[in-house]
Design a protein around this motif. Structure first.
Motif, PDB file in Angstrom:
ATOM      1  N   PRO A  14      -3.276  16.056  16.411  1.00 53.95           N
ATOM      2  CA  PRO A  14      -2.304  15.146  15.775  1.00 53.95           C
ATOM      3  C   PRO A  14      -2.931  14.124  14.840  1.00 53.95           C
ATOM      4  N   ASP A  15      -4.063  13.517  15.252  1.00 53.22           N
ATOM      5  CA  ASP A  15      -4.663  12.485  14.400  1.00 53.22           C
ATOM      6  C   ASP A  15      -5.214  13.073  13.109  1.00 53.22           C
ATOM      7  N   MET A  16      -5.751  14.291  13.164  1.00 50.18           N
ATOM      8  CA  MET A  16      -6.299  14.918  11.968  1.00 50.18           C
ATOM      9  C   MET A  16      -5.186  15.424  11.055  1.00 50.18           C
ATOM     10  N   VAL A  17      -4.105  15.937  11.641  1.00 53.16           N
ATOM     11  CA  VAL A  17      -2.958  16.369  10.837  1.00 53.16           C
ATOM     12  C   VAL A  17      -2.327  15.159  10.151  1.00 53.16           C
ATOM     13  N   SER A  45       0.843  -1.199   0.000  1.00 56.87           N
ATOM     14  CA  SER A  45       0.000   0.000   0.000  1.00 56.87           C
ATOM     15  C   SER A  45       0.872   1.240   0.000  1.00 56.87           C
ATOM     16  N   GLY A  46       0.471   2.218  -0.783  1.00 57.11           N
ATOM     17  CA  GLY A  46       1.224   3.461  -0.864  1.00 57.11           C
ATOM     18  C   GLY A  46       1.098   4.067  -2.241  1.00 57.11           C
ATOM     19  N   GLU A  47       2.054   4.911  -2.594  1.00 55.38           N
ATOM     20  CA  GLU A  47       2.005   5.584  -3.883  1.00 55.38           C
ATOM     21  C   GLU A  47       3.403   6.032  -4.281  1.00 55.38           C
ATOM     22  N   ALA A  48       3.555   6.326  -5.568  1.00 57.07           N
ATOM     23  CA  ALA A  48       4.813   6.850  -6.095  1.00 57.07           C
ATOM     24  C   ALA A  48       4.492   7.808  -7.236  1.00 57.07           C
ATOM     25  N   THR A  49       5.111   8.980  -7.220  1.00 55.78           N
ATOM     26  CA  THR A  49       4.963   9.950  -8.300  1.00 55.78           C
ATOM     27  C   THR A  49       6.321  10.527  -8.631  1.00 55.78           C
ATOM     28  N   VAL A  50       6.449  10.990  -9.860  1.00 59.28           N
ATOM     29  CA  VAL A  50       7.682  11.630 -10.308  1.00 59.28           C
ATOM     30  C   VAL A  50       7.307  12.986 -10.877  1.00 59.28           C
ATOM     31  N   ASN A  51       7.991  14.021 -10.410  1.00 56.37           N
ATOM     32  CA  ASN A  51       7.682  15.383 -10.832  1.00 56.37           C
ATOM     33  C   ASN A  51       8.888  16.032 -11.476  1.00 56.37           C
ATOM     34  N   ASN A  52       8.617  16.841 -12.480  1.00 55.30           N
ATOM     35  CA  ASN A  52       9.638  17.683 -13.077  1.00 55.30           C
ATOM     36  C   ASN A  52       9.229  19.124 -12.855  1.00 55.30           C
ATOM     37  N   ARG A  53      10.076  19.873 -12.193  1.00 57.78           N
ATOM     38  CA  ARG A  53       9.804  21.288 -12.006  1.00 57.78           C
ATOM     39  C   ARG A  53      11.044  22.077 -12.390  1.00 57.78           C
ATOM     40  N   TYR A 109       5.610  15.760   7.717  1.00 67.38           N
ATOM     41  CA  TYR A 109       6.216  15.269   6.483  1.00 67.38           C
ATOM     42  C   TYR A 109       7.612  14.697   6.707  1.00 67.38           C
ATOM     43  N   GLY A 110       7.700  13.771   7.656  1.00 64.30           N
ATOM     44  CA  GLY A 110       8.959  13.088   7.889  1.00 64.30           C
ATOM     45  C   GLY A 110      10.082  13.982   8.386  1.00 64.30           C
ATOM     46  N   ARG A 146      -1.054  12.498   5.463  1.00 58.26           N
ATOM     47  CA  ARG A 146      -0.804  11.104   5.096  1.00 58.26           C
ATOM     48  C   ARG A 146       0.582  10.645   5.532  1.00 58.26           C
ATOM     49  N   ALA A 147       0.996  11.115   6.684  1.00 54.71           N
ATOM     50  CA  ALA A 147       2.298  10.733   7.240  1.00 54.71           C
ATOM     51  C   ALA A 147       2.243  10.980   8.745  1.00 54.71           C
ATOM     52  N   PRO A 148       3.035  10.235   9.527  1.00 52.32           N
ATOM     53  CA  PRO A 148       3.058  10.488  10.968  1.00 52.32           C
ATOM     54  C   PRO A 148       3.389  11.939  11.265  1.00 52.32           C
ATOM     55  N   ALA A 149       2.716  12.508  12.236  1.00 53.45           N
ATOM     56  CA  ALA A 149       2.908  13.921  12.561  1.00 53.45           C
ATOM     57  C   ALA A 149       3.034  14.102  14.070  1.00 53.45           C
TER      58      ALA A 149
END
Length: 362
Positions: A250-253, A65-73, A274-275, A258-261
């Motif tokens: 904390p639970d809503m953040v 479970s999860g996701e992966a994206t690649v961005n060009n900026r 965000y890690g 979508r990451a531990p906060a």
């Protein structure tokens, strides 16, 4: 901005029929999730780990479970991936009974924020006895290294596969394919803070600000930064208390990022999102009315914080949120406004349903 005809590939549009996003210079995103799931299943299908008289095998992926994206900026490749994996394994001691024992390997935090050596791998067995405990110890001491190498293969192939055609050649550079590919891959390998992208925010006027950095000699030296400010407003279809909670509980953040906060919503309390790429502390809190923070990105100059003030005003049918952020390094300026919208306000609306009014939903 280059003048027409001067040859800057960002502005040469007459050579492309669509005349937009020339050479993929502006933000371009590719979804790497389906490819990643398939590749991870392939890498861990009947993957053998053997040594001396111990024979173990990873039978396959039980959960992915999860996701992966690649961005060009602006010519920079940014990879974002975040996976939780559960692998099924079995093994036997060849010199003893040769009975097969089964267990699982849990990988909760495969992401670009963590080096491979820091990726956590938990080893468990279905039934505990002398043989299975020996196998478990083997998988812990030896098997985890083999698993990390396979994860490294996935990361390497992800970057190679999704570097193709995401950054297009500049004018006159069509024949420099190998050099361009090397540059793309180098940029990709240096772009480990996509989660930071998710946390960036920014916007309007320019000034300078002095921050303090520590030199190699241990003395403090002043460093002037080019900083900018942002003001923005957003409407949420909820009451002010719900939006205040979404930004401080904390639970809503954790839900909308979508990451531990870590969120300690008291005056002087710290937050880490965000890690660890976004951090700071709460300077002032007025329930349902105001949140003031010292806010920074992990990669900003040491000791430099921006100031974020969020104010809430409840109306008869919604809550208006206004944000002002000062002290934003100019290098972060262009991405800030977009990413506040995308990774905070849009994510909050999507996660909690604050983007649709009750009347619209009926």
């Amino acid at each position: 901005m280059a003048k027409w005809g001067e040859g800057d590939p960002r502005w040469i549009v007459e050579e492309r029929p669509d005349a937009t996003n020339v050479n993929n210079w502006h933000w371009t995103e590719k979804n790497a999730t389906p490819w990643s799931k398939e590749r991870l299943h392939q890498l861990f299908q009947d993957f053998k780990i053997e040594r001396n008289d111990i024979d173990c095998i990873v039978e396959g992926v039980d959960k992915c479970s999860g996701e992966a994206t690649v961005n060009n900026r602006k010519g920079k490749l940014i990879f974002f991936y975040e996976w939780e994996l559960v692998l099924k394994w079995s093994g036997c001691l060849l010199k003893n009974s040769k009975l097969s024992h089964k267990g699982k390997l849990t990988i909760p935090n495969l992401s670009e924020e963590n080096d491979l050596d820091d990726v956590e791998i938990t080893v468990t067995i279905d039934e505990s006895n002398d043989e299975s405990e020996t196998l478990k110890q083997f998988m812990y001491n030896v098997g985890r290294d083999s698993i990390r190498k396979q994860l490294g293969v996935y990361i390497k192939e992800l970057k190679e596969e999704y570097s193709k055609n995401l950054i297009l050649p500049k004018k006159g550079a069509e024949n420099n394919g190998p050099a361009l590919a090397d540059t793309q891959l180098r940029d990709a390998n240096n772009a480990k803070n996509a989660a930071q992208k998710a946390a960036t925010a920014a916007g309007g006027g320019t000034n300078s600000q002095t921050t303090t950095k520590t030199s190699n000699s241990g003395t403090n030296v002043g460093c002037k930064l080019d900083v900018r400010s942002l003001s923005m407003a957003e409407e949420f279809h909820c009451n002010a208390n719900d939006l205040y909670n979404a930004l401080t509980k904390p639970d809503m953040v954790t839900a909308f990022t979508r990451a531990p906060a870590k969120v300690d919503a008291v005056r002087g309390g710290e937050f880490v999102l965000y890690g660890g790429n976004v951090l700071g502390k709460f300077e002032e809190l007025v329930p349902e009315k105001k949140i003031q923070q010292s806010w920074r990105l992990k990669n900003w100059a040491s000791g430099h914080y921006s100031n974020v003030t969020i104010e809430l005003e409840e109306t008869s049918s919604s809550t208006m949120m206004t944000l002002k952020q000062t002290g934003i390094p100019a290098s972060e300026y262009e991405a800030m406004r977009t990413n506040w919208h995308r990774y905070y306000w849009h994510s909050i609306k999507q996660t909690f349903g604050f983007g649709t009014s009750i009347a619209d939903a009926l």
